[in-house]
Write an enzyme that holds these catalytic residues in place. Structure first.
Site, PDB file in Angstrom:
ATOM      1  N   GLY A 142       0.852  -1.196   0.000  1.00 21.76           N
ATOM      2  CA  GLY A 142       0.000   0.000   0.000  1.00 21.76           C
ATOM      3  C   GLY A 142       0.882   1.239   0.000  1.00 21.76           C
ATOM      4  O   GLY A 142       1.680   1.429   0.911  1.00 21.76           O
ATOM      5  N   CYS A 171      -7.896  -6.990   1.219  1.00 23.34           N
ATOM      6  CA  CYS A 171      -7.615  -6.216   0.008  1.00 23.34           C
ATOM      7  C   CYS A 171      -8.778  -6.243  -0.979  1.00 23.34           C
ATOM      8  O   CYS A 171      -8.605  -5.972  -2.169  1.00 23.34           O
ATOM      9  CB  CYS A 171      -6.326  -6.704  -0.665  1.00 23.34           C
ATOM     10  SG  CYS A 171      -4.896  -6.604   0.424  1.00 23.34           S
TER      11      CYS A 171
END
Length: 206
Positions: A142, A171
């Site tokens: 990320g 996710c």
């Protein structure tokens, strides 16, 4: 290469780590601090990136922290290695996709040193391995870019409790499972951060 390497032995609260990163980005932008690579572990926490969906929460009792990083919802906690960074892309290629590939390759090369074959996926960011004839996620990535300074980072599951992922859709990917290194190959991973650091530094020079 003028990068500070930081390793925290004790778990760092998620919000404190992010506050540190945010401040470091400002300092790097003002040429008051070095770039940073920081290895740590968090106490158990669920975090949501800028594109998360509320439907990805399967257990409403979880304490969710919303963040500015890219990506959706994930878990951090004991048994998971987190690598944060503050890297100035103004001094390198101003190419986000290239930078993400650099991160992916650094993880893949590091796992290869443990005889573990892994791969990236153009559709689903992160690193994946084959386990019991299924493709499973071993590392989450990320990243946020501010004034062409890349920060936040990635996490690799080593020997964490995988049940923590049962409370979310990790996710936002419904049809793929999450695994950890100890399930793939039961061996000593104490030097994983060193291997990642070496590969990161080498790839940042390219």
């Amino acid at each position: 290469m003028n990068i500070e390497i930081k390793k925290s032995e004790k778990p760092i609260e998620y919000n404190k780590a992010i506050e540190y990163l945010e401040n470091r980005v400002v300092e790097v932008n003002n040429n008051k601090s070095k770039e940073l690579i920081w290895f740590l572990e968090h106490p158990s926490v669920y975090t949501a990136g800028s594109s998360f969906n509320k439907d990805d929460i399967l257990d409403d009792s979880i304490n969710l922290i919303k963040t500015k990083r890219g990506g959706k919802i994930t878990w951090h906690g004991p048994g998971q290695l987190v690598c944060y960074f503050v890297i100035n892309l103004n001094n390198r290629k101003r190419d986000i996709r290239n930078f993400i590939s650099l991160i992916e390759n650094s993880i893949i090369e590091s796992l290869k040193e443990y005889k573990i074959k892994s791969q990236s996926d153009k559709k689903n960011i992160g690193i994946w391995v084959k386990s019991n004839n299924k493709i499973k996620k071993i590392a989450a990535i990320g990243i946020r870019i501010k004034k062409w300074i890349a920060y936040h980072g990635f996490s690799i599951n080593i020997d964490n409790d995988l049940n923590n992922y049962n409370k979310i859709i990790p996710c936002g990917i419904k049809n793929k499972e999450v695994t950890n290194l100890i399930s793939i190959k039961n061996q000593n991973y104490d030097n994983l951060s060193e291997k990642i650091l070496n590969n990161l530094i080498n790839n940042l020079k390219i």
